[in-house]
Design a protein around this motif. Sequence first.
Motif, PDB file in Angstrom:
ATOM      1  N   THR A   1      -5.125  -2.995   0.050  1.00  0.00           N
ATOM      2  CA  THR A   1      -4.248  -4.044   0.065  1.00  0.00           C
ATOM      3  C   THR A   1      -4.489  -5.129  -0.972  1.00  0.00           C
ATOM      4  OG1 THR A   1      -3.815  -3.866   2.534  1.00  0.00           O
ATOM      5  CG2 THR A   1      -3.443  -5.965   1.413  1.00  0.00           C
ATOM      6  N   ASN A   2      -5.907  -5.314  -0.937  1.00  0.00           N
ATOM      7  CA  ASN A   2      -6.326  -6.533  -1.873  1.00  0.00           C
ATOM      8  C   ASN A   2      -6.473  -6.128  -3.372  1.00  0.00           C
ATOM      9  OD1 ASN A   2      -6.532  -8.035   0.482  1.00  0.00           O
ATOM     10  ND2 ASN A   2      -8.732  -8.191   0.279  1.00  0.00           N
TER      11      ASN A   2
ATOM     12  N   ILE B   1     -13.285  -0.575   4.974  1.00  0.00           N
ATOM     13  CA  ILE B   1     -13.351  -1.248   3.507  1.00  0.00           C
ATOM     14  C   ILE B   1     -12.239  -0.757   2.658  1.00  0.00           C
ATOM     15  CG2 ILE B   1     -14.972  -1.407   1.806  1.00  0.00           C
ATOM     16  CD1 ILE B   1     -17.471  -1.337   3.710  1.00  0.00           C
ATOM     17  N   ARG B   2     -12.226   0.827   2.805  1.00  0.00           N
ATOM     18  CA  ARG B   2     -11.054   1.332   1.843  1.00  0.00           C
ATOM     19  C   ARG B   2      -9.871   0.826   2.205  1.00  0.00           C
ATOM     20  NH1 ARG B   2     -13.916   6.247   3.535  1.00  0.00           N
ATOM     21  NH2 ARG B   2     -15.280   7.175   1.690  1.00  0.00           N
ATOM     22  N   ALA B   3      -9.370   0.427   3.522  1.00  0.00           N
ATOM     23  CA  ALA B   3      -8.247  -0.211   3.783  1.00  0.00           C
ATOM     24  C   ALA B   3      -7.967  -1.487   3.005  1.00  0.00           C
ATOM     25  CB  ALA B   3      -8.076  -0.134   5.183  1.00  0.00           C
ATOM     26  N   ASN B   4      -8.918  -2.166   3.091  1.00  0.00           N
ATOM     27  CA  ASN B   4      -9.142  -3.721   2.562  1.00  0.00           C
ATOM     28  C   ASN B   4      -8.752  -3.470   1.164  1.00  0.00           C
ATOM     29  OD1 ASN B   4     -10.864  -6.118   1.356  1.00  0.00           O
ATOM     30  ND2 ASN B   4      -9.848  -6.709   3.389  1.00  0.00           N
ATOM     31  N   PHE B   5      -9.527  -2.647   0.427  1.00  0.00           N
ATOM     32  CA  PHE B   5      -9.339  -2.374  -0.949  1.00  0.00           C
ATOM     33  C   PHE B   5      -7.943  -2.059  -1.520  1.00  0.00           C
ATOM     34  CE2 PHE B   5     -13.484  -3.157  -2.118  1.00  0.00           C
ATOM     35  CZ  PHE B   5     -13.852  -3.162  -3.353  1.00  0.00           C
TER      36      PHE B   5
ATOM     37  N   THR C   1       0.843  -1.383   0.032  1.00  0.00           N
ATOM     38  CA  THR C   1      -0.055  -0.092   0.143  1.00  0.00           C
ATOM     39  C   THR C   1       0.842   1.151   0.132  1.00  0.00           C
ATOM     40  OG1 THR C   1      -0.253   0.098   2.543  1.00  0.00           O
ATOM     41  CG2 THR C   1      -1.775  -1.161   1.271  1.00  0.00           C
ATOM     42  N   ASP C   2       2.203   0.958  -0.061  1.00  0.00           N
ATOM     43  CA  ASP C   2       3.215   2.289   0.148  1.00  0.00           C
ATOM     44  C   ASP C   2       3.839   2.193  -1.092  1.00  0.00           C
ATOM     45  OD1 ASP C   2       5.249   4.007   0.470  1.00  0.00           O
ATOM     46  OD2 ASP C   2       5.428   3.306   2.627  1.00  0.00           O
TER      47      ASP C   2
ATOM     48  N   GLY D   1      -2.611 -10.089   0.870  1.00  0.00           N
ATOM     49  CA  GLY D   1      -3.885  -9.643   1.178  1.00  0.00           C
ATOM     50  C   GLY D   1      -4.509  -9.860   2.533  1.00  0.00           C
ATOM     51  N   VAL D   2      -5.675  -9.352   2.790  1.00  0.00           N
ATOM     52  CA  VAL D   2      -6.098  -9.293   3.987  1.00  0.00           C
ATOM     53  C   VAL D   2      -7.594  -9.608   4.144  1.00  0.00           C
ATOM     54  CG1 VAL D   2      -4.580  -7.847   5.260  1.00  0.00           C
ATOM     55  CG2 VAL D   2      -6.351  -6.781   4.190  1.00  0.00           C
TER      56      VAL D   2
END
Length: 268
Positions: free
Chosen positions: A101-102, A95-99, A53-54, A80-81
Motif C-alpha cells: 500500500t505505502n 510488513i509486505r502488505a504495508n509496503f 494494490t490491485d 497509505g496505512v
Amino acid sequence: MGYVVLVTGASSGLGKSIAFHLHNLGHTVYGTSRDPKKYTEDFPFSLLSLDVTDAASIEALLIELEKKETKIDVLINNAGVGITGPVEETSLDAIRANFETNFFGPLAMIQGVLPLMRKNNNGIIINITSIAGYMGLPFRGAYSASKGALNIISEALRLEIAAQGIRLMTLAPGDYATDIASRRFHAPVIEGSPYQKAYQESLDTMDSHVDGGNDPIEIAHRVAELIHLKKPRPHYLVGPLLQKFSLTLKKILPQKAYEKLLKNHYKL
C-alpha cells in the motif's frame, strides 16, 4: 484556471481534507476509496473506487477518468496505512502488505498516470510520505521503512521525468488529528515478551500524539501551495515544529547522540 486533481485515499483523514480544500478552491477533484459505497455523507467531489494494490482496479479507474476528462493535471498519492510492532514480532506478511500500500501502490499509480500527463507535457505528482520516513523509529520500523523507500525512489523518479515537463515532490507530514490509529495494523503486545512494556508505552504515546495533533487542514493548505510551484524542491515537511526540528537534529548531531535521544524518548 483549476486543475484536474486525483487524490487517493480521500474518504477520510489527510486525503479527505486535501480533496475538500482543493475542491473549495475551484479545482476539479476526484477522490478515491476502496469502498465508496460505505460512506453515507455527500462528498462535494467525485469519490471513485480504487484499491492501489490491485492493478485491475487502477486500470479501471484510469479508464473511467479518461472518459470524464481530457487530462490529469495533479496526482496526490495519499493512500497509505500504518503499522506498528517490534520488528522481531511483526509478521513478514504484515510488513509486505504495508509496503504494497505505502510503496508499491503509489508507484503503480504513477506508472498509470505518467502516460496521460506526458500527452500534455505537463503534470504534478505529490507523494505523501511521513516525517517518520526520515528515521528508523522503534516499533514503527516497517512504517518508517515503507515511507523512507518512497522518499528515495521519488528522488530518482523526479530526475527521470523532469525533461517531460512533469514535476514530482514529496510532502512529509508529522502527527495530525486523524483516524489513522483506528486503521493501523498493530502487532499484538505479547505477554512476557522482552518488548512488552516498551512497546505498550510506545503505542500509548503514538495514539496520544495523533489525538493531540494539529488540524489536517494545514496539510491541505500546503498541498494547495505546492501544486502551483514551477520548480519544486524534492522534499517538503509539514507538521509540529518539534517534529520537524528532529530532522535538523539528526543532521547535526553525532549518530550515537541522536540515537540516545530516541532511546530516551521511547524509554528504551
